[in-house]
Design a protein around this motif. Structure first.
Motif, short mmCIF file in Angstrom:
data_model
loop_
_atom_site.label_atom_id
_atom_site.label_comp_id
_atom_site.label_asym_id
_atom_site.label_seq_id
_atom_site.Cartn_x
_atom_site.Cartn_y
_atom_site.Cartn_z
N PHE B 95 88.17 40.49 -29.87
CA PHE B 95 88.15 39.10 -29.41
C PHE B 95 89.41 38.32 -29.79
CE2 PHE B 95 83.83 40.47 -28.97
CZ PHE B 95 83.46 39.88 -27.79
N PHE B 117 87.38 36.80 -23.60
CA PHE B 117 86.12 36.43 -24.27
C PHE B 117 84.94 36.69 -23.33
CE2 PHE B 117 84.14 32.38 -26.48
CZ PHE B 117 83.34 33.19 -27.26
N LEU B 118 85.08 36.21 -22.09
CA LEU B 118 83.99 36.34 -21.12
C LEU B 118 83.67 37.80 -20.82
CD1 LEU B 118 82.08 35.28 -18.88
CD2 LEU B 118 84.06 35.21 -17.36
N ALA B 121 82.20 39.76 -23.72
CA ALA B 121 80.81 39.38 -24.01
C ALA B 121 79.85 40.02 -23.01
CB ALA B 121 80.66 37.86 -23.99
N PHE B 122 80.28 40.13 -21.76
CA PHE B 122 79.45 40.85 -20.80
C PHE B 122 79.52 42.37 -21.03
CE2 PHE B 122 79.61 43.39 -16.88
CZ PHE B 122 78.26 43.40 -16.61
N LEU B 124 80.07 44.24 -23.58
CA LEU B 124 79.39 44.88 -24.71
C LEU B 124 77.90 45.04 -24.45
CD1 LEU B 124 77.89 42.51 -26.64
CD2 LEU B 124 80.26 42.04 -27.20
N GLN B 125 77.31 44.15 -23.68
CA GLN B 125 75.90 44.31 -23.35
C GLN B 125 75.70 45.50 -22.40
OE1 GLN B 125 73.84 40.53 -22.29
NE2 GLN B 125 75.80 39.57 -22.71
N ASP B 155 81.74 47.76 -28.58
CA ASP B 155 83.04 47.08 -28.65
C ASP B 155 84.16 48.00 -28.17
OD1 ASP B 155 81.83 44.81 -29.67
OD2 ASP B 155 83.12 44.65 -31.42
N LEU C 252 86.65 31.46 -31.99
CA LEU C 252 86.49 32.91 -32.02
C LEU C 252 86.10 33.41 -33.40
CD1 LEU C 252 89.29 34.10 -29.61
CD2 LEU C 252 86.84 34.21 -29.27
N TRP C 255 82.51 32.67 -33.72
CA TRP C 255 81.73 33.54 -32.84
C TRP C 255 81.64 34.97 -33.38
CZ3 TRP C 255 81.74 37.82 -29.72
CH2 TRP C 255 80.80 37.87 -28.70
N MET C 256 82.78 35.50 -33.80
CA MET C 256 82.81 36.90 -34.25
C MET C 256 82.03 37.11 -35.53
SD MET C 256 86.79 37.85 -33.47
CE MET C 256 87.34 36.70 -34.72
N TYR C 280 74.49 39.05 -32.72
CA TYR C 280 75.53 39.59 -31.82
C TYR C 280 75.09 39.48 -30.36
CZ TYR C 280 78.16 43.85 -30.07
OH TYR C 280 78.93 44.76 -29.39
N ALA C 284 76.56 36.89 -27.29
CA ALA C 284 77.13 37.44 -26.05
C ALA C 284 76.48 36.76 -24.85
CB ALA C 284 76.92 38.94 -26.01
N VAL C 287 77.73 33.21 -24.08
CA VAL C 287 79.04 33.10 -23.45
C VAL C 287 78.88 33.06 -21.94
CG1 VAL C 287 81.27 34.22 -23.11
CG2 VAL C 287 80.21 34.23 -25.36
N LEU C 288 78.07 33.97 -21.42
CA LEU C 288 77.95 34.04 -19.95
C LEU C 288 77.32 32.79 -19.37
CD1 LEU C 288 78.26 37.25 -20.70
CD2 LEU C 288 77.70 37.40 -18.28
#
Lengths: 498, 498, 498
Positions: B95, B117-118, B121-122, B124-125, B155, C252, C255-256, C280, C284, C287-288
C-alpha cells in the motif's frame, strides 16, 4: 516558475563568473563516483566470498544439527523470532529516519535521502566484515558467521557515519561521503571492540559507540573542512514549508522506533521490554521540554521546526546505554527531561556559538542531537551501573545484566561504572582524532566537492526536474503588446509552455 | 498560481476543440466505477459467506482442539507469532511501497496512490477466494480456511496486478484497473497453481509468480493499448521536485521491507532468517551499482532520480526465488550487483528502445524493475537449485528446503532446477498471453479511459484542490492602471483572492 | 511567491484592523505553553517516582523469579514477544497515522503533525498513571506495574484525545489541546473502568471506549467552542495538492496497521490472528464502498480526496469491538461495506448539515470517521456477542473469549450483548458530558486561541519558513522601466532575491 527561469540565468551567470575568477570547483563525479561504487562493491563480493557464512540459525544444515544437539523443541526459539521485528524497525530508522530527517533543506532533499541511501547500503556491507573480524572471526575456519543480530549491528555501525553526514550535509560530494563511511565504519569497529570487548562496557543502544562517536567524528571532519565563505550559499541553507514536512517523516520514524533501537540487541527475556519501556518514556519527556524551550525562545511563543524535528529525539540518544539497566521509569523521564532542554538550548545558542568562535559548521546540529546527548548518555549509563546492587537486580540478575562472567566475574558495579565512563571517553577520542584525520584526507582537491557558493544545492549532483517555467512577466508583457490580436487563452498558453 | 489559471483556460480550450473534432473521450465514470465497486464487493460478500472460514489457528474452537490434539504447550506456537511481523511489512510494501512509488508524476500522485489503494483492496479479497479454491479447498466441507499466511499470499497476489498498473499508469481509468486486477488475480492463481503445485517449484518471494508474471502481464496490456499520440500529454509525463520525494517514500519502504517480502512465507526456523539475510545483501549491492551506472550515464556524473527510485530495488526482485536457498552471502551480493546494472541500463536504453520500435509505452519502466529481474530471478533460482547438494544442505536439509516429499520424494536437485526454469517460462507465458487478452478487453470504448492529450492528469478522475490563482499578470497590470487610486495592499488582495 | 508577499501585506492589514476593532485575540503562548509543559512534565516525574514500577516481565529480578516459579522454559514466553510488533504498529498509527492525517490543510500541516506529537507524548504518560490507578494499582505496595501491554493501552488512551483534536483542528491553541488531553485521558480511564471492569464488556480495539468516546468528546467541545465567524478563515480551510499527499501517508499507515490496533491486546493464541483477519477484511470492504459513494456523488464521477482519506478507515473503527469475536469473514466484509457507505454519506451530507443546523464545526469530520462508526461498532459487538453460542465457540472457547469467569461466570451471551450495548451508551454519554464541560473550560479567554479570521494558520504558533518572494509584477515592471540599462539576468536576480 518565475524562480526557475531566474535560476537558470543566475546559474549561467555564476558559472561564467566562477570560471573567470577560477574559483568554481570541478564537481564532476562521473568517473570517481562510479569507480568508487564498482571497485568497493567488487571488493565486498570478494571479501564476503572469503569470510562470510550463515550462522547456525540461518544455515539449514547447522540449524537442524543445532536443534538436535541443543535439544530445541520449537523453531520459535530461533533468534529470528526474538529480534527480527526490532531489526526491521532499526532498518526503517536508518533509511527513512535518518534519510528523511536530512531532507529539510529547500533544495537538498534528493541528496539528503539519496546519499544517505547510498552510504548506508555500502556501510552495512563493510560493517558486516569489520565487525565480524573484530567480534566473531572463527579462529579455526577463519570465517565470520552472520545472522539477524549481525544485520542489526551492521545497521548500528552505519548510523555512526550517517550522523557524521548530518554535520557535512550540503558541503561535500557523494564520493567524500563514501570515504567518510569507509573510515567511519572502520573506526567504529575498532572503538566498539575496545569499549565492548576490552573494557567490557554495556552499550546496547549505542549512546557511546554510536552517538558520541558519530557526533564527534562528524564535527571533527566538519571543523577541518571549514568553509569561510559558506554564507555565499546562505539562500539555500534553509527550509521551505514542504521540506520541513518531509523532515517530520524522518523525525517521527526515528522517535517511534527508538525503543526498538535501544532494545534490539539487549538480552532475551526481561532485557528487551525494559529497554523499550525506558526509551519510550525518555522520548516522551523530551518532547515536552523541547517544545517548552522552543516556545520560550521565540517572540510570541512560536515553535521552531528545527527544535521539534531534532531535540525531541535527544531522550532516545541519551538512553542508549542505560535503557537496559534498572534505571526506573521516573529515572528515564528525568533523563529525557534534561536532554530535551539541553538539546534545544544547543540549537539556540551552542551551534551559532560554535560556528562563530570555533569555525565549526554543523548543518543538522548533530552536536546537539548526537554528540552531547550521546556523551551524557554514556555518563548516565556509568552512574546507573555504579549504583546497581543486588537488592534491585537480584544476585543472578546483576550477573545477567552486566555480564559479570568469565574474566569479568569479579567486577563490581562500582568498577563497571568507572569502565563505562572510560568507554565514553574512548568513543569521543576516536571520533575527534579519527574525524580530524579523515577531514584532512577529504581536503585533497580530487573529490568533487562543491564551491562555497554552490553548497546545499541538489543541482550539483542530481538531474533535478525542471519546474514549469514561465516567460518572465516583463517579456511576456512585451509579447502581448506585439501580438495584440492574439486571444487571451493563447497568451496564457505561452505562459504555460515557455 | 499562474499555471493554474492558464490550465483552466487551456482546459476549456481543449474541451471545445476536443468536442469539435470528436476526439475527446468520455471519461465520466460516475456510473461504471460505483457499479463495479458495489457489484464486485457484494459478490465478494456472498462468496465469502459460502466459502471462507477461519483456519485452526484463528478459530477459537479449532485452536483449542488443535492445541490439545497436537500437544502444543504454548500459544506462541501459533503461526501468527511466526509470520505477523512479516505480514505487516508486506502490507506496507503493497500500500505505501507500490502506492507511493507511483506518485512520481507531477499531477498524477492522487491517482498513483489512490488507485493502487482501490485495486489492492479489491484484489486481496478476490485473491483469498482464487488462491483458496486452487490451494486449500477442503474437499469434504467445500470451504476454504484462511489464516495469516493466507493474508500474506493475498497481498502477494495483488502485487502482480499492481506491477501491471505501473506500465499503464496515467493512461487508463480506475474501472480498467479494476478489470486488470480481476483478471490479474485470476491468472495469478492459475499460474501459481501450475508452478508451485504441479511443477513443484519453490518461489517464496515470487520472482517468477509475482514479478515475471506481473511484469509481462502489464507490458502485454500496455502494448495492446498503444497510444500513438501520447506525446500530446508529454508535459505532464514527468516529475517535479516534491513528487520525486514522495516517490522516494515508496522506494525506501519497498527496499527496507523486501527482506520480509522474500522471507514472509519461507519455512519456520532457518528458512526465514536465511531469506532475509540474502535479500538484505542483494538489495545493498543493487544500490551501489545502480548509482554507479546512473552517474556514468549523465553529463557531469549527475544522478537520475528514476534510477535511484527503481533500479535499487532490482536485487530484491531477483532474489525472490533463490533467497530461501543456500545461495551464500556473496552469491546474493553478485545477484544484486548484476541486477542493479541491468535494471539501470534498462531505464537508460531499453525502455526508450521498446517505445520506439515495439510501440510499448511503459510509464514506470516495469520492464526493467520487474519483468527482466523477475525472469533472471527465476533462472538464478533454477541454477542454485540445480547445484544444491547434501554437503551444503545436509540430507535432511535438502528434503526440507525443496520439499522433496510425497510424490516428489525422488526428485533430484538437477531435476528441480529444470522444473524451476520451466516455471519461469510458464509465468512469462501467462503474463504475455493473459495480458494480450485483457488488453483487447480494455480496448472496448466503454471504460472511461482518457484521451491521448488528457493522460497523466489527476483532474480527469479526481476533484483536485484549486491552487490559489492569481489574475494573469497582464490583466492585473491593466486593472491597476484603471484603478490607480487603489492602494497597494488592496491590489495585492485581488492577487490573493482572484 | 506572489502569494507570499500578498499575504504579508494582508497580514499587516488584518493586524491593524484587528487591533483597531479590538477583535484580534492574543495568541501569545510564550508563557502558558512552556509553563504547562514544564509543570505537567515535572508532575509526571514525581508521580512516576511514587507509583510506577516495572512489571514482572520487564524487571530483571522479578522475571527471573517468575520464570522459576511459573516454570517457564523459554524467554520467548515473555509477553514482549507476543505484543511488541503490534505495539510498534499502534505507535506508528498514533504518531504518523493520526499526525499526518491532520496535515491535509494547506497551511496547518506543522500544527497538525506537531501538536499531535506534543499531546500524544504528554497523554501517554498521564495515561500510564490514570489507567494504572484504575486497573492495576497494587493494594499492598500502592504501586502500578507497567509492561508492554501498558504501553499499548497508553497509546490507545491518547487516541481518544487525538480524535477529539480532529474536530478542533485549526481553531484552538496548543495549550487548549493539552487541556483537552489532560481531561480526555482522565475521562477515558474512568469510562474504560466502568465499561471494561464494572460492566465487563469486551472492547479490544476500542470501538466504544476509544472511537465513540473520543468522537463525541471532540464534537461536544467543538459545539461549545462554536465560532460564528469562522468563514473569515475560509480561504485556509482547505487542502492543496501536496498537503493531500501528506495526509495520504497518515491514511495509509492507519489503514495498514489497523489489524494490529484491533489485535494488539486480544488474547494470546487464536484471539490475535482472528482480530487481525476480521479487521483486514472490513477495511478492504470499506475502501470499495467509500470509492463508490464518492464517485457517485460528484459530477463526472470524480473522486474526492476527503472521502478516500477518511471513509476508507471506517471499517477498522467499526470492527474495534467485534474483531476478536467469531463474527466470520463475510460478517466483517458486511460491516466494512456498510460503514464505508455511512461514513462517506456523512462527509457529503451530515457534516454540512451539522454545521448549518447544530452549529457544530468539525474540521476533520470525526463525526463520520469515529463517532458514528464507533457507535455502530459498539452495537455490532453487542449483536455478535448476543448471538454467540457453544456450537461456534465451543464451551471452553465461549468462556475464553468473553472471559466468563469469577463474578461473571454465570453470564450468558445474551446478557453480555445487553451489557455491550450499555457500554456503548456509557462511552457516548461520557464523551458528550465530558466534552461539554471541557468546552466550557476552554472558553476562558486565557488560552491563546486564534481569532476567527486567524484560524487554520500555522503562522500563529510556528516560525514558518519564508517562501522565496518576488516583487509583485507591477512594481517590478516599473523598476525595469526605470533601470532600463540593467541586463535581463540582473533583473531576474531582483526577482529571485526580493
Amino acid at each position: 516558475m518565475i524562480r526557475a527561469s531566474a535560476e537558470v540565468n543566475m546559474g549561467n551567470l555564476c558559472e561564467c563568473l566562477g570560471n573567470f575568477f577560477g574559483r568554481q570547483k570541478n564537481t564532476n563525479v562521473r568517473v570517481s563516483l562510479p569507480a568508487v561504487c564498482f571497485i568497493w562493491q567488487i571488493a565486498m563480493i570478494v571479501l564476503f566470498g572469503i569470510f562470510i557464512r550463515y550462522d547456525e540459525e540461518s544455515d539449514v544444515k547447522k540449524w537442524l544439527e543445532h536443534k538436535k544437539s541443543a535439544n530445541i523443541s520449537s523453531n520459535i526459539e530461533n533468534d529470528f523470532y526474538f529480534r527480527y521485528p526490532s531489526f526491521q524497525d532499526v532498518h526503517v530508522m536508518i533509511f527513512v529516519g535518518f534519510g528523511f530527517l536530512m531532507t529539510f533543506l529547500k533544495r537538498y532533499s534528493f541528496s539528503g535521502v539519496g546519499f544517505n541511501f547510498l552510504i548506508a547500503a555500502f556501510g552495512l556491507q563493510w560493517a558486516l566484515l569489520m565487525q565480524g573480524w573484530f567480534h566473531s572471526l572463527d579462529p579455526v575456519t577463519g570465517t565470520i558467521s552472520i545472522g539477524i543480530e549481525s544485520l542489526i549491528n551492521a545497521d548500528f555501525c552505519c548510523a555512526g557515519s550517517l550522523i557524521a553526514m548530518g554535520a557535512l550535509l550540503g558541503k561535500v560530494s557523494p564520493v567524500q561521503l563514501m570515504v567518510v563511511t569507509l573510515f567511519g565504519v572502520t573506526l567504529f569497529a575498532v572503538e566498539e571492540y575496545i569499549i565492548l570487548d576490552l573494557l567490557h562496557c554495556r552499550d546496547a543502544g549505542g549512546s557511546m559507540v554510536i552517538h558520541a562517536f558519530g557526533g564527534y567524528y562528524g564535527l571533527a571532519i566538519s571543523w577541518v573542512l571549514y568553509r569561510p565563505k559558506l554564507h555565499q550559499s546562505k539562500s539555500l541553507n534553509g527550509s521551505v514549508y514542504h521540506s520541513d514536512m518531509f523532515a517530520m517523516i524522518g523525525t517521527l520514524f526515528l522517535w517511534m522506533f527508538w525503543p526498538s533501537f535501544n532494545s534490539a540487541i539487549t538480552d532475551h527475556g526481561d532485557g528487551q521490554p525494559r529497554a523499550a519501556i525506558n526509551t519510550y518514556l525518555a522520548l516522551a519527556s523530551s518532547v515536552l521540554t523541547a517544545v517548552a524551550i522552543s516556545s520560550m525562545s521565540q517572540k510570541k511563543g512560536k515553535l521552531d521546526m528545527v527544535h521539534i524535528q531534532n531535540a525531541t529525539l535527544a531522550g532516545g540518544v541519551a538512553m542508549g546505554t542505560a535503557a537496559e539497566f534498572m534505571i526506573t521509569p521516573y529515572g528515564s523521564l528525568i533523563v529525557g527531561f534534561c536532554c530535551g532542554i539541553i538539546s534545544t538550548f544547543g540549537y539556540l545558542f551552542v551551534t551559532p556559538f560554535l560556528e562563530k568562535t570555533l569555525k565549526l559548521q554543523d548543518t543538522c546540529g548533530i552536536h546537539n542531537l548526537h554528540a552531547v546527548p550521546g556523551m551524557l548518555g554514556g555518563f548516565v549509563g556509568a552512574i546507573v551501573a555504579a549504583f546497581a546492587n543486588e537488592d534491585v537486580y537480584g544476585k543472578e540478575g546483576l550477573k545477567h545484566v552486566f555480564d559479570f562472567e568469565g574474566d569479568f566475574a569479579n567486577r563490581t558495579p562500582g568498577t563497571q561504572g568507572g569502565f563505562q565512563a572510560a568507554g565514553t571517553c574512548v568513543a569521543i577520542a576516536f571520533g575527534l582524532v579519527g574525524g580530524g584525520v579523515v577531514g584532512l584526507i577529504l581536503r585533497f582537491p580530487i573529490w568533487g566537492d562543491p564551491a562555497d557558493d554552490n553548497c546545499f544545492d541538489d543541482d550539483v549532483y542530481w538531474e533535478v526536474p525542471e519546474e514549469e517555467e514561465i516567460i518572465p512577466p516583463v517579456l511576456e508583457y512585451n509579447n502581448h503588446m506585439i501580438h495584440k490580436h492574439q486571444d487571451i487563452s493563447e497568451s496564457n498558453f505561452s505562459v504555460e509552455q515557455s
